[in-house]
Design an enzyme around this catalytic site. Sequence first.
Site, PDB file in Angstrom:
ATOM      1  CE  LYS A 263      -3.951  -1.960   2.726  1.00 46.19           C
ATOM      2  NZ  LYS A 263      -5.254  -1.450   1.932  1.00 46.19           N
ATOM      3  NE  ARG A 337     -10.552  -9.904  -2.191  1.00 47.73           N
ATOM      4  CZ  ARG A 337     -11.455  -9.082  -2.933  1.00 47.73           C
ATOM      5  NH1 ARG A 337     -11.528  -9.354  -4.245  1.00 47.73           N
ATOM      6  NH2 ARG A 337     -11.163  -7.080  -2.806  1.00 47.73           N
TER       7      ARG A 337
END
Length: 497
Positions: A263, A337
């Site tokens: 990130k 996920r």
Amino acid sequence: MDFELKTLSPAQAAAQKCDVLLVLVPEGAKQGKDPVGKLVGAAVSARDLEPKPGKMLHAYRAEGIAATKVILASVGDGSGKKVQSAVQSAVGSLKGTSAKKLVILLPEGAEEDAVRAAVCGTADSSYVYVATKSKPEARELRSVTIGVANAGPLQAAFERARGAAAGIEFARELANLPPNYATPTRLGEEAKKLAKSNGITAEVLGPKEVAKLGMGSFMGVAKGSAEPLRFIVLKYNGGPKDQAPVVLVGKGITFDTGGISIKPAPEMDEMKFDMGGAASVLGTFRALAEIRPKVNVVGLIPSCENMPDGAAYKPGDILTSMSGQTIEVLNTDAEGRLILCDALTYAERFKPKAVIDIATLTGACVIALGNVRSGMFATDDNLAVALTVAGEQALDPCWRMPLDDEYGEGLKTNFADVANVGGRAGGAITAAKFLQRFAANYPWAHLDIAGTAWKGGPAKGATGRPVGLLLEYIMAQEEEGGSVSRPAKKAKAAAKG
């Protein structure tokens, strides 16, 4: 903080010895003969207290009133939402003062939603994080009395609100802890502490046990961190043994660098909040221990860090999930996920009546809904309606998003059964479509709380959402005998708009 519900008339409230008396003033309030009624009437007549919800007027040592300080706060129609807003503003103004004892006088005719809002609004605004400060600011407010015209019929709602407040604060505190404190190991320890509460059991699995279960997707994410993963299984058995449980699955990424797909540096510190889903499950169980509803609930928390170590998984890797489905990793920053999918497969063994996963999953959901409503996806219409109603009642709203099959087309790949990301368009939906593949054998809902689990900027900190929503949903299952096959009448009405 100690909360108490008490029958109080305005005259009795005036006689209460306390540091602050907060009087919630509805539209059309008229002057009374008691000291509180006279003060309210005079303020309204002089237009010193505007009728607009949230407006306040402070008084010091008002004549005939035992409280040192009086706050008059307008609440409009007296609905829960208006009461919560007024209480949050008024209690927030007491921060930094020496006020220890507060009495809140609700308008005559106040209903359950107003009681709930008063309790939770007070707890929310008086919360102070102190865990890692060398000279912590103490929470001065210690005793809160909620005054109503007749406490008896509202006692059950009050007890539920008190439990909810405890659960929300527990979730906030965990999520606010820095990532070197709130590790996967720490979450497991907190679960075991909760297990000491009557009716709750906790099992905490480590890497070896998770490997035996075949949770290859979960293990793939955890590989890059020196912190060992934990898979937490909580059980609250309040209902009959043969009652199928509601299963809550919380994303527990205790810090998310993005992995190899790292990130940007700005605001990366906020990725300690990426375990907001796990915190909400733990917070809900904390509330269940207080309220003791007659339902069965299971909590599943896959927890690890997502780090860019030399052993970390990388774009192009193929992971084999517990379900046997293979997953091509196209972006290691779509890790939530990947740990949730194995937990969703594990949930099947409980033969659940419903499974709800909660995750700070996608920035796309923040773009879609901002920080007001959580995104909600569901394969069962009755479950979707019940969650919507629960969110509205708890003032913790969600909004149903689509799950059309066409959204899953972007997850196709030449090298595995499914890719872990699609394109940028509809990112929150494609993430939900990924999870849906692993939740085909039971009614399932997914709450994307990326926009609601925490606040940034000067007010930076966890919110404790959606503990309120989850608890309200679970309590509704108790009222309906644990069935999710039929929505409640009020749910049907809400669905019709």
